[in-house]
Design a protein around this motif. Structure first.
Motif, PDB file in Angstrom:
ATOM      1  N   UNK A  55     -86.050  -0.149  29.742  1.00 11.76           N
ATOM      2  CA  UNK A  55     -86.480  -1.055  30.808  1.00 11.76           C
ATOM      3  C   UNK A  55     -85.400  -2.096  31.080  1.00 11.76           C
ATOM      4  N   UNK A  56     -85.112  -2.337  32.338  1.00 11.73           N
ATOM      5  CA  UNK A  56     -84.093  -3.305  32.715  1.00 11.73           C
ATOM      6  C   UNK A  56     -84.603  -4.722  32.487  1.00 11.73           C
ATOM      7  N   UNK A  57     -83.681  -5.619  32.093  1.00  8.27           N
ATOM      8  CA  UNK A  57     -84.058  -7.017  31.886  1.00  8.27           C
ATOM      9  C   UNK A  57     -84.442  -7.685  33.204  1.00  8.27           C
ATOM     10  N   UNK A  58     -84.063  -7.077  34.311  1.00  6.95           N
ATOM     11  CA  UNK A  58     -84.426  -7.652  35.597  1.00  6.95           C
ATOM     12  C   UNK A  58     -85.926  -7.575  35.859  1.00  6.95           C
ATOM     13  N   UNK A  59     -86.642  -6.744  35.129  1.00  5.59           N
ATOM     14  CA  UNK A  59     -88.085  -6.637  35.305  1.00  5.59           C
ATOM     15  C   UNK A  59     -88.886  -7.523  34.384  1.00  5.59           C
ATOM     16  N   UNK A  60     -88.226  -8.464  33.679  1.00  8.75           N
ATOM     17  CA  UNK A  60     -88.928  -9.318  32.726  1.00  8.75           C
ATOM     18  C   UNK A  60     -89.356 -10.652  33.318  1.00  8.75           C
ATOM     19  N   UNK A  61     -89.162 -10.854  34.615  1.00  8.97           N
ATOM     20  CA  UNK A  61     -89.574 -12.099  35.282  1.00  8.97           C
ATOM     21  C   UNK A  61     -88.913 -13.315  34.639  1.00  8.97           C
ATOM     22  N   UNK A  62     -87.591 -13.208  34.397  1.00  4.56           N
ATOM     23  CA  UNK A  62     -86.824 -14.308  33.826  1.00  4.56           C
ATOM     24  C   UNK A  62     -86.210 -15.142  34.943  1.00  4.56           C
ATOM     25  N   UNK A  63     -85.816 -16.364  34.609  1.00  3.08           N
ATOM     26  CA  UNK A  63     -85.145 -17.203  35.585  1.00  3.08           C
ATOM     27  C   UNK A  63     -83.777 -16.604  35.925  1.00  3.08           C
ATOM     28  N   UNK A  64     -83.244 -17.011  37.058  1.00  2.00           N
ATOM     29  CA  UNK A  64     -81.963 -16.469  37.503  1.00  2.00           C
ATOM     30  C   UNK A  64     -80.860 -16.802  36.506  1.00  2.00           C
ATOM     31  N   UNK A  65     -80.896 -18.014  35.943  1.00  2.00           N
ATOM     32  CA  UNK A  65     -79.844 -18.438  35.016  1.00  2.00           C
ATOM     33  C   UNK A  65     -79.900 -17.631  33.719  1.00  2.00           C
ATOM     34  N   UNK A  66     -81.098 -17.463  33.165  1.00  2.00           N
ATOM     35  CA  UNK A  66     -81.234 -16.691  31.923  1.00  2.00           C
ATOM     36  C   UNK A  66     -80.840 -15.234  32.142  1.00  2.00           C
TER      37      UNK A  66
END
Length: 338
Positions: free
Chosen positions: A30-41
């Motif tokens: 799973x891509x980290x882009x799908x973890x609902x993280x802030x743009x900076x993190x």
């Protein structure tokens, strides 16, 4: 000489870890882009070579600090993002207790035993050599070998051949059922899955996130908000900002988080070390090392007693962690531990 100096100070490469997180390949990919993280993190993780969820789960929490610009606040954010998936970081290695021998020491002691055996073999060989060099009369007067006995070297070779034949016989019978004293031989292997049961991974249903009419933007390292037309509605003055949820957004100023409304009025003052977005009227926040929840007036609804907390799921509960256990917490404060 100059060529050798080129490689003198080169650091040896560390061997890659063979640890694989105990989750399915689909989860690890799973891509980290799908973890609902802030743009900076998300930017910090990707620049540090962390592209997938497996890259996160293969690391211990302390290993995450080796990623450039990754700090405690971002670790809290990542922990909250992966918690609803039922996964966790790589566990820490147990410390070696006093009185227990290190593997390296055991290995070294093994070498010492081998050296002693080699020394004994050398003594046997030297004894045989002296026997060969002795005069013929002395050899005739020496006590003859008993019938069936061989010199030490031949005896060792014969013992090794017998051991090889025994090992071959064991391997040939492996996979079948051995019978001993009329009963089937029991399998004494240990099933560690029964000793250390792992919670079955349950995928949460994918929730379609509605795009808010206010979106974040960054200018000169500060964050603000624009409306749907691209017009600036809140100036970029914050060092960190989360998306608006339920008409409120968590923003950071001077290292602490508070909450503003759409008119850029500070509703909940800057006092929290970390903060999440509002969901079902509650937001997860932290003070020091402990987490709790507050409502939209800033009133503490859940005391700061938990090691981690996630936003409410939209189904009437959030996730909290205490003493290494995760559980579901409802608005009446009841926790069902798992």
């Amino acid at each position: 000489m100059g060529k050798n100096n080129r490689f003198r100070h080169r650091k040896p490469q560390r061997p890659a870890s063979d640890y694989k997180p105990p989750y399915s390949d689909d989860v690890l990919a799973m891509s980290v882009e799908g973890l609902n993280l802030s743009v900076e993190t998300l930017d910090v993780l990707q620049k540090g070579g962390i592209k997938t969820l497996g890259d996160i789960l293969s690391r211990r929490k302390n290993d995450m600090y080796k990623v450039q610009n990754f700090n405690k606040k971002r670790l809290f954010e990542v922990s909250n993002a992966i918690a609803p998936l039922g996964v966790d970081f790589r566990p820490d290695e147990p410390k070696v207790q006093d009185g227990k021998q290190e593997p390296a020491q055991r290995k070294e002691n093994g070498r010492e035993r081998e050296d002693r055996l080699d020394g004994n073999r050398g003594k046997d060989r030297s004894r045989d050599d002296r026997r060969k060099d002795a005069p013929r009369d002395e050899r005739q007067n020496a006590k003859p070998h008993r019938e069936g006995m061989r010199p030490a070297e031949d005896r060792r070779r014969a013992e090794q051949e017998n051991a090889d034949r025994r090992d071959f016989g064991k391997n040939k019978q492996q996979g079948g059922k051995d019978k001993q004293n009329g009963r089937e031989k029991q399998d004494n292997s240990v099933d560690f899955s029964k000793i250390f049961p792992r919670e079955k991974l349950v995928h949460s249903p994918r929730i379609e996130m509605k795009k808010d009419r206010f979106t974040k933007f960054q200018r000169a390292g500060r964050w603000g908000y624009k409306d749907e037309t691209g017009k600036e509605v809140i100036p970029p003055i914050y060092t960190e900002a989360l998306n608006f949820k339920e008409d409120m957004a968590a923003v950071e100023m001077n290292g602490l988080f508070g909450f503003i409304n759409r008119e850029n009025v500070l509703v909940i003052p800057y006092k929290y070390d970390t903060a999440g977005s509002f969901s079902e009227g509650w937001a997860n926040v932290s003070l020091g090392e402990k987490c709790g929840y507050v409502d939209q007036t800033g009133k503490e609804t859940v005391p700061f007693i938990y090691d981690a907390a996630t936003p409410f799921t939209g189904e009437g509960y959030g996730r909290v962690k205490k003493d290494g256990r995760w559980g579901n917490i409802t608005k009446d404060g009841e926790v069902s531990w798992q």
